[in-house]
Design a protein around this motif. Structure first.
Motif, short mmCIF file in Angstrom:
data_model
loop_
_atom_site.label_atom_id
_atom_site.label_comp_id
_atom_site.label_asym_id
_atom_site.label_seq_id
_atom_site.Cartn_x
_atom_site.Cartn_y
_atom_site.Cartn_z
N ARG A 156 0.84 -1.19 0.00
CA ARG A 156 0.00 0.00 0.00
C ARG A 156 0.88 1.25 0.00
O ARG A 156 1.72 1.41 0.89
CB ARG A 156 -0.93 0.01 1.21
CG ARG A 156 -2.00 -1.08 1.18
CD ARG A 156 -2.91 -1.02 2.40
NE ARG A 156 -3.89 -2.08 2.37
CZ ARG A 156 -3.67 -3.31 2.81
NH1 ARG A 156 -2.49 -3.63 3.32
NH2 ARG A 156 -4.61 -4.23 2.75
N ILE A 157 0.70 2.09 -0.98
CA ILE A 157 1.44 3.34 -1.09
C ILE A 157 0.49 4.49 -0.79
O ILE A 157 -0.55 4.63 -1.43
CB ILE A 157 2.06 3.51 -2.49
CG1 ILE A 157 3.05 2.37 -2.77
CG2 ILE A 157 2.75 4.86 -2.61
CD1 ILE A 157 3.64 2.39 -4.18
N GLY A 158 0.83 5.28 0.22
CA GLY A 158 -0.01 6.40 0.61
C GLY A 158 0.42 7.69 -0.07
O GLY A 158 1.61 7.97 -0.19
N ARG A 234 -2.07 8.58 11.71
CA ARG A 234 -3.28 7.75 11.76
C ARG A 234 -3.50 7.04 10.43
O ARG A 234 -3.86 5.85 10.39
CB ARG A 234 -4.47 8.64 12.10
CG ARG A 234 -5.81 7.92 12.17
CD ARG A 234 -6.90 8.92 12.51
NE ARG A 234 -8.22 8.41 12.19
CZ ARG A 234 -9.31 9.17 12.11
NH1 ARG A 234 -9.22 10.47 12.36
NH2 ARG A 234 -10.47 8.65 11.81
N PHE A 235 -3.29 7.76 9.35
CA PHE A 235 -3.43 7.22 8.00
C PHE A 235 -2.48 6.04 7.79
O PHE A 235 -2.87 4.98 7.29
CB PHE A 235 -3.15 8.34 7.00
CG PHE A 235 -3.09 7.91 5.56
CD1 PHE A 235 -4.19 7.35 4.93
CD2 PHE A 235 -1.94 8.12 4.81
CE1 PHE A 235 -4.15 6.99 3.59
CE2 PHE A 235 -1.88 7.76 3.47
CZ PHE A 235 -2.99 7.19 2.86
N ILE A 236 -1.21 6.21 8.18
CA ILE A 236 -0.21 5.15 8.02
C ILE A 236 -0.60 3.90 8.80
O ILE A 236 -0.51 2.78 8.30
CB ILE A 236 1.18 5.66 8.46
CG1 ILE A 236 1.71 6.71 7.47
CG2 ILE A 236 2.18 4.51 8.57
CD1 ILE A 236 2.98 7.39 7.93
N LYS A 240 -2.30 0.73 6.94
CA LYS A 240 -1.13 -0.14 6.83
C LYS A 240 -0.28 0.24 5.62
O LYS A 240 0.08 -0.60 4.78
CB LYS A 240 -1.56 -1.61 6.77
CG LYS A 240 -2.29 -2.06 8.03
CD LYS A 240 -2.70 -3.51 7.96
CE LYS A 240 -3.44 -3.94 9.23
NZ LYS A 240 -3.89 -5.34 9.17
N VAL A 241 0.04 1.52 5.54
CA VAL A 241 0.81 2.07 4.41
C VAL A 241 2.27 1.66 4.54
O VAL A 241 2.87 1.75 5.61
CB VAL A 241 0.67 3.61 4.39
CG1 VAL A 241 1.63 4.22 3.39
CG2 VAL A 241 -0.77 4.00 4.06
N ASP A 242 2.87 1.19 3.42
CA ASP A 242 4.27 0.74 3.40
C ASP A 242 5.22 1.81 2.87
O ASP A 242 6.43 1.73 3.07
CB ASP A 242 4.42 -0.49 2.50
CG ASP A 242 3.49 -1.62 2.90
OD1 ASP A 242 3.68 -2.15 4.00
OD2 ASP A 242 2.59 -1.96 2.11
#
Length: 279
Positions: A156-158, A234-236, A240-242
């Protein structure tokens, strides 16, 4: 073929950045340019400072650095072999940013990979002046790899964005490559204040992103928050942002996430790799 520049100071932190880059592009034809830039040294003579002569630099300082670069290549050779990767090394002395800018121009660099290091704790990890200056002063994409990050394929890329800037195809090309290479999902995040309504320009830019990344699994998220730092953390965690991505020309937004309180007093509080895209 991608040209990737990796500055190294021969620390384990910079080795971690090298290992991450080799793993991320393990299926891609790349030329990796490993470079070390030693600062200009001065020898004191009474009250006068004298820059060491170039021949002494060449014979002593740079010779030692080139030997360390050869040892680095030997260490790389012990990693899983990839015939698609080529390596070039260089050692220089002088001003770090000047040499990086020159390498970017002359070697047609597509991406710079650098490590981040500092005090423990997600909120207080020092980005390091070299990495911070490269991000803000060199017009080339930069992947900042935190010191203790071990490689695993990003899932997952944020992409935090305020949708204010117009996105150029040249800016987004590298992100599309990484997304397709890793089969990662893209998650765009808009942090909004209470009762905020997006403008026509923001809606247009959001639509553009949806169209450009139509081949890639993507979604759009909204978080209501007055605190950007808290919202990003919170977003990360929740998504579950990598890897986190930002466009450098949206510098005010970028600095609010990366730098406190100014670029000169840099602190990095993202615990995952951070990709900064430039035009």
């Amino acid at each position: 073929m991608k040209n990737i520049l990796i500055p190294t100071d021969f620390s384990e932190n910079s080795w971690n950045a090298i290992a991450y880059g080799l793993s991320l592009f393990k299926k891609t034809k790349c030329t990796f340019h490993l470079t070390h830039v030693s600062p200009v040294l001065a020898a004191s003579a009474g009250e006068m400072a004298m820059v060491l002569p170039p021949e002494i630099m060449e014979e002593n300082l740079l010779k030692e650095c080139l030997e360390k670069l050869d040892a680095l290549l030997e260490r790389i050779e012990k990693l899983p072999f990839n015939t698609k990767h080529e390596f070039h090394t260089s050692a220089n002395y002088g001003f770090f940013i000047d040499h990086i800018k020159n390498d970017v121009a002359t070697k047609k660099i597509d991406l710079i990979i650098m490590g981040t290091k500092g005090a423990s704790g997600i909120k207080k990890v020092a980005l390091g002046s070299n990495t911070g200056h490269v991000i803000t002063k060199v017009k080339c994409a930069v992947l900042a790899v935190p010191e203790e990050t071990s490689y695993h394929k990003p899932q997952r890329i944020g992409f935090p964005t305020d949708y204010i800037i117009d996105y150029d195809l040249n800016i987004l090309a590298l992100l599309k490559d990484v997304s397709l290479l890793t089969n990662a999902e893209l998650n765009f995040l808009h942090i909004e204040s209470k009762h905020e309504t997006m403008s026509a320009l923001q809606l247009k830019n959001k639509e553009f992103l949806a169209h450009y990344f139509k081949e890639i699994t993507h979604n759009f998220s909204n978080l209501e928050s007055h605190n950007l730092d808290t919202a990003i953390d919170r977003f990360i965690r929740t998504e579950k942002v990598d890897m986190l991505v930002m466009v450098a020309k949206n510098l005010n937004f970028l600095e609010r996430i990366l730098f406190r309180p100014t670029v000169e007093e840099i602190s990095y509080h993202i615990s995952i790799p951070f990709l900064v895209l430039h035009e």
